[in-house]
Design a protein around this motif. Sequence first.
Motif, PDB file in Angstrom:
ATOM      1  N   PHE A 185       0.850  -1.194   0.000  1.00  0.00           N
ATOM      2  CA  PHE A 185       0.000   0.000   0.000  1.00  0.00           C
ATOM      3  C   PHE A 185       0.886   1.245   0.000  1.00  0.00           C
ATOM      4  CE2 PHE A 185      -4.500   1.182   0.937  1.00  0.00           C
ATOM      5  CZ  PHE A 185      -4.348   2.555   0.959  1.00  0.00           C
ATOM      6  N   ILE A 186       1.904   1.250   0.840  1.00  0.00           N
ATOM      7  CA  ILE A 186       2.832   2.383   0.919  1.00  0.00           C
ATOM      8  C   ILE A 186       3.564   2.562  -0.410  1.00  0.00           C
ATOM      9  CG2 ILE A 186       4.930   3.226   2.063  1.00  0.00           C
ATOM     10  CD1 ILE A 186       3.754   1.889   4.661  1.00  0.00           C
ATOM     11  N   SER A 187       3.987   1.458  -1.018  1.00  0.00           N
ATOM     12  CA  SER A 187       4.656   1.535  -2.328  1.00  0.00           C
ATOM     13  C   SER A 187       3.713   2.109  -3.379  1.00  0.00           C
ATOM     14  CB  SER A 187       5.143   0.155  -2.765  1.00  0.00           C
ATOM     15  OG  SER A 187       6.162  -0.289  -1.908  1.00  0.00           O
ATOM     16  N   LYS A 188       2.442   1.734  -3.318  1.00  0.00           N
ATOM     17  CA  LYS A 188       1.451   2.266  -4.258  1.00  0.00           C
ATOM     18  C   LYS A 188       1.308   3.779  -4.089  1.00  0.00           C
ATOM     19  CE  LYS A 188      -2.308   1.932  -6.957  1.00  0.00           C
ATOM     20  NZ  LYS A 188      -2.286   1.517  -8.336  1.00  0.00           N
ATOM     21  N   LEU A 189       1.289   4.238  -2.827  1.00  0.00           N
ATOM     22  CA  LEU A 189       1.205   5.676  -2.577  1.00  0.00           C
ATOM     23  C   LEU A 189       2.418   6.405  -3.150  1.00  0.00           C
ATOM     24  CD1 LEU A 189      -0.125   5.869   1.088  1.00  0.00           C
ATOM     25  CD2 LEU A 189      -1.370   6.296  -1.038  1.00  0.00           C
ATOM     26  N   THR A 190       3.591   5.811  -2.986  1.00  0.00           N
ATOM     27  CA  THR A 190       4.813   6.415  -3.510  1.00  0.00           C
ATOM     28  C   THR A 190       4.742   6.526  -5.035  1.00  0.00           C
ATOM     29  OG1 THR A 190       6.044   5.488  -1.655  1.00  0.00           O
ATOM     30  CG2 THR A 190       7.328   6.270  -3.505  1.00  0.00           C
ATOM     31  N   SER A 191       4.208   5.498  -5.685  1.00  0.00           N
ATOM     32  CA  SER A 191       4.119   5.558  -7.147  1.00  0.00           C
ATOM     33  C   SER A 191       3.033   6.535  -7.614  1.00  0.00           C
ATOM     34  CB  SER A 191       3.875   4.169  -7.737  1.00  0.00           C
ATOM     35  OG  SER A 191       2.580   3.709  -7.445  1.00  0.00           O
ATOM     36  N   LEU A 192       1.948   6.661  -6.851  1.00  0.00           N
ATOM     37  CA  LEU A 192       0.900   7.619  -7.218  1.00  0.00           C
ATOM     38  C   LEU A 192       1.364   9.064  -7.070  1.00  0.00           C
ATOM     39  CD1 LEU A 192      -2.253   6.007  -5.566  1.00  0.00           C
ATOM     40  CD2 LEU A 192      -1.796   6.238  -8.007  1.00  0.00           C
ATOM     41  N   HIS A 193       2.246   9.297  -6.124  1.00  0.00           N
ATOM     42  CA  HIS A 193       2.744  10.650  -5.860  1.00  0.00           C
ATOM     43  C   HIS A 193       4.212  10.748  -6.276  1.00  0.00           C
ATOM     44  CE1 HIS A 193      -0.774  12.027  -3.602  1.00  0.00           C
ATOM     45  NE2 HIS A 193      -0.879  10.765  -3.231  1.00  0.00           N
ATOM     46  N   SER A 194       4.492  10.318  -7.490  1.00  0.00           N
ATOM     47  CA  SER A 194       5.880  10.240  -7.942  1.00  0.00           C
ATOM     48  C   SER A 194       6.364  11.479  -8.679  1.00  0.00           C
ATOM     49  CB  SER A 194       6.068   9.017  -8.841  1.00  0.00           C
ATOM     50  OG  SER A 194       5.241   9.136  -9.988  1.00  0.00           O
ATOM     51  N   GLY A 195       5.499  12.413  -8.926  1.00  0.00           N
ATOM     52  CA  GLY A 195       5.902  13.590  -9.685  1.00  0.00           C
ATOM     53  C   GLY A 195       5.516  14.886  -9.003  1.00  0.00           C
ATOM     54  N   MET A 196       5.735  15.957  -9.710  1.00  0.00           N
ATOM     55  CA  MET A 196       5.419  17.287  -9.203  1.00  0.00           C
ATOM     56  C   MET A 196       4.175  17.785  -9.926  1.00  0.00           C
ATOM     57  SD  MET A 196       7.544  20.811  -9.869  1.00  0.00           S
ATOM     58  CE  MET A 196       7.476  20.538 -11.619  1.00  0.00           C
TER      59      MET A 196
END
Length: 141
Positions: free
Chosen positions: A119-130
């Motif tokens: 779940f945490i990894s998914k959040l990191t990928s969803l918020h991977s840009g600016m």
Amino acid sequence: MVVNLPEPQSYHERMTQLEHLQGGQCLQCGCLVLDTAWTRDQARETFYRAFARIMEMSYEDAINLSELTRLLDLPLEVASLRQLRNAFWIPDGSLSTPEGRDLEEGDLVSQLPETIGQFISKLTSLHSGMSYVECSGHWTP
């Protein structure tokens, strides 16, 4: 908050400057950074805070759960698991309200990662840009 940097001479230079700003900061021209990429620590903290709120427990107790913990093994009802997922994203193809998703998904929780770590990894990928908003001088339709 305006950050005083030298005036950029090109699109690339302006984008590089924007990438170094934090959310809520802007260049003198008015180009504003809304959000930046999340680190794993930011995603972890955000997840555990939402999890603690939904579980009605303290954040300190929530962070003691291992990232290897399976979400379906937790004492959460399906509606609570959906509430946790919906706090961060809505599943693909679902355009309805939370009540509509409850009817649509039944006893399942679509696109729920298996473990807390996933779940945490998914959040990191969803918020991977600016994300940013260009000022009127740089915006072109």
